[in-house]
Scaffold this active site. Structure first.
Site, PDB file in Angstrom:
ATOM      1  N   SER A 191      -6.577  39.862   8.914  1.00  0.00           N
ATOM      2  CA  SER A 191      -5.422  40.054   9.786  1.00  0.00           C
ATOM      3  C   SER A 191      -5.589  41.141  10.830  1.00  0.00           C
ATOM      4  O   SER A 191      -4.868  41.146  11.826  1.00  0.00           O
ATOM      5  CB  SER A 191      -4.177  40.357   8.944  1.00  0.00           C
ATOM      6  OG  SER A 191      -4.349  41.545   8.201  1.00  0.00           O
ATOM      7  N   HIS A 219      -3.487  33.495   8.123  1.00  0.00           N
ATOM      8  CA  HIS A 219      -3.884  33.449   9.532  1.00  0.00           C
ATOM      9  C   HIS A 219      -4.882  32.340   9.847  1.00  0.00           C
ATOM     10  O   HIS A 219      -5.452  32.322  10.936  1.00  0.00           O
ATOM     11  CB  HIS A 219      -4.451  34.805   9.946  1.00  0.00           C
ATOM     12  CG  HIS A 219      -3.454  35.915   9.880  1.00  0.00           C
ATOM     13  ND1 HIS A 219      -2.527  36.156  10.868  1.00  0.00           N
ATOM     14  CD2 HIS A 219      -3.211  36.832   8.915  1.00  0.00           C
ATOM     15  CE1 HIS A 219      -1.775  37.188  10.531  1.00  0.00           C
ATOM     16  NE2 HIS A 219      -2.161  37.608   9.348  1.00  0.00           N
ATOM     17  N   LYS A 250       4.153  32.343  10.076  1.00  0.00           N
ATOM     18  CA  LYS A 250       3.247  32.641  11.196  1.00  0.00           C
ATOM     19  C   LYS A 250       3.074  31.373  12.021  1.00  0.00           C
ATOM     20  O   LYS A 250       3.912  31.088  12.869  1.00  0.00           O
ATOM     21  CB  LYS A 250       1.938  33.235  10.661  1.00  0.00           C
ATOM     22  CG  LYS A 250       2.174  34.590   9.998  1.00  0.00           C
ATOM     23  CD  LYS A 250       0.919  35.193   9.434  1.00  0.00           C
ATOM     24  CE  LYS A 250       1.153  36.605   8.932  1.00  0.00           C
ATOM     25  NZ  LYS A 250       2.135  36.715   7.826  1.00  0.00           N
TER      26      LYS A 250
END
Length: 403
Positions: A191, A219, A250
Site C-alpha cells: 500500500s 490494492h 477501494k
C-alpha cells in the site's frame, strides 16, 4: 484529566502528537482530514470551494458515482431500509448479503466467501481466528497495519521477513518447528510502495514447508490480471492461495472486507470469528453497491485498460522528471521525499496548485523514506495527469528535491 498537572506516559504521548499537529498547522503544512465538499466528474473534488484533481483516491477503476452502482444502492434502501436488525448470525442476514458473498466467490474463483464490516476488522479477526498460541505466522516487513495487528492479536509466534525477500522467508520457515501450524501472509500490492509480492515463490515455499497462505488483495482487486480479478490471474496461479482477503472500499466503492476460500474455511469463520459473530451486518445499500461493482468490473474492461495506460504515463513521467518512485509497477506511485519536512512542503506546494496529494511520513513509513503517496485512476484524463506531473515537478525543483 488535567493535562497541565499530569506527566504520565499517556499524557506525554498525547501532548507529543498535539504539539506536532499544532506546529504543522502553524506553518501551513497540515492537510490531513480535509472535508471534501463534493465529488466532481473526472476524479475531481471540491475542497474549501476549490476544484482539485484527486491523486489520493483508492477508486482505481473510477467506480465512485457509477450510475449502475448508485441505482443498486438506492433500490436496496427501498427494499430493506438503511440498516439491519443486528448481527448476521441472528437477525441481521439479508438476501443481499448472501448474493454479495456468492458474487465475490465467483469473482475470486473460490468455493465460498464471507464479508465483514471493514477491511481492518477482516484481517484482525481472520488471522486471530485461524491462528493461536503455539502456531507460527510469517508476515512481510511492510504489510498493512491490520495484518500486523491481527498477527499480534492471535498470540502466535510472530516472524517478519524482509520485504519481498524470499530467501529470508525460507530461512524463517526452515527454522520453525515442523509439527506446528504455519501461516504466511502478505499484501498482494503493497500500500505504500506499489510493488507486487513474489507470489510464485511464496506459493512454492508454502508447499515446501506445509504452510497456509493468506494474501491481502486490498490494492490488487480491479488492478491486477487481464480482467482485474487479482493476483492469481496476474500470475496465472488460480487456486494456490488458501485465504483470499480483500476490501470493499477501494476499487469497490462501498465499505467492508471479505475472505474467499474453501467452503470449510468460510463455515469455520462464520461460526468462530468474533468480528462476524459480534458485529452488525453491512448496511443494505453498501452490500448492494459492492455486489453491483463486481459485475461492472467484468462488464467494462476498458476501465482496467485505461488504468494501465494512466499508470505507465504517471510512473514514467515522474521518473523522467528525476523523482524516485521506488519499485512501483501499479497505480500506487510513491514520490520519495526523504525527510518528513520535505514531504509536508511538497504537499503544500501541490495542494496550493489544486493537486490533491498527501504525505506519508514516519512512523507510517521508515524515517528518511517519507513520500507523497500519489495514485492514478481510470477516471483521469492524460492531460490531467500531465498537469499534475508538471505541478509536482515544479514543486520538486522549487524545494530542491530534483534538479
Amino acid at each position: 484529566m488535567d493535562f497541565n498537572n499530569t506527566n504520565d506516559a499517556v499524557t506525554r504521548r498525547i501532548k507529543a502528537m498535539t504539539d506536532r499537529i499544532h506546529n504543522l498547522k502553524t506553518h501551513d503544512l497540515y492537510f490531513y482530514n480535509q472535508p471534501v465538499e463534493e465529488m466532481l466528474p473526472g476524479n475531481k473534488v471540491l475542497v474549501r470551494g476549490r476544484e482539485m484533481g484527486m491523486y489520493a483516491s483508492y477508486s482505481y477503476l473510477g467506480l465512485v458515482g457509477h450510475p449502475r452502482i448508485n441505482e443498486a444502492a438506492k433500490k436496496a434502501v427501498d427494499k430493506f431500509g438503511t440498516g439491519t436488525n443486528g448481527v448476521r448470525t441472528l437477525a441481521g442476514t439479508l438476501t443481499i448479503h448472501t448474493e454479495l458473498e456468492e458474487t465475490i466467490a465467483n469473482f475470486k474463483h473460490a468455493e465460498a466467501a464471507i464479508t465483514y464490516t471493514s477491511g481492518y476488522a477482516t484481517n484482525l479477526t481472520v488471522i486471530s481466528t485461524m491462528m493461536g498460541r503455539g502456531d507460527y505466522v510469517f508476515s512481510d516487513k511492510i504489510n498493512h497495519a491490520s495484518i500486523v495487528d491481527g498477527c499480534l492479536m492471535s498470540g502466535a509466534e510472530f516472524r517478519r521477513f524482509r520485504h519481498n525477500d524470499m530467501e529470508h522467508l525460507e530461512g524463517l520457515l526452515k527454522n520453525a518447528p515442523s509439527d506446528v501450524a504455519k501461516l504466511v501472509i502478505a499484501d498482494s500490492v503493497f500500500s505504500m510502495d506499489g510493488d507486487i509480492i513474489d507470489l510464485p515463490k511464496v506459493v512454492e515455499l508454502c508447499k515446501k514447508y506445509n504452510a497456509w497462505l493468506m494474501i491481502d488483495e486490498a490494492h490488487s482487486l480491479g488492478v491486477l490480471g487481464e480482467k482485474g480479478t487479482g493476483i492469481e490471474e496476474h500470475f496465472n496461479l488460480y487456486g494456490e492461495i488458501d485465504i483470499k482477503m480483500g476490501t470493499l472500499s477501494k476499487t469497490i466503492p462501498s465499505v467492508g472486507g471479505y475472505v474467499a476460500a474453501k467452503q470449510e474455511i468460510i463455515t469455520y469463520l462464520r461460526h468462530s470469528s468474533r468480528a462476524y459473530i459480534f458485529s452488525a451486518a453491512l448496511p443494505p445499500a453498501q452490500a448492494a453497491a459492492a455486489n453491483e461493482a463486481f459485475k461492472v468490473i467484468l462488464d467494462e474492461p476498458w476501465r482496467l485498460e485505461r488504468l494501465n495506460q494512466n499508470t505507465k504515463q504517471f510512473i514514467g513521467g515522474l521518473k523522467s522528471l528525476g523523482f524516485d518512485t521506488l519499485l512501483t509497477e501499479t497505480a500506487i506511485v510513491p514520490v520519495l521525499c526523504g525527510e518528513d519536512d520535505m514531504a509536508f512542503a511538497m504537499t503544500r506546494e501541490c495542494q496550493h496548485n489544486d493537486v490533491f496529494v498527501l504525505p506519508v511520513v514516519s512512523p507510517a513509513v521508515q524515517e528518511g523514506l517519507a513520500r507523497l503517496r500519489a495514485t492514478v485512476t481510470a477516471a483521469h484524463e492524460p492531460s490531467e495527469i500531465e498537469r499534475a506531473m508538471d505541478i509536482i515537478g515544479v514543486a520538486g525543483k522549487k524545494l530542491g528535491l530534483v534538479k
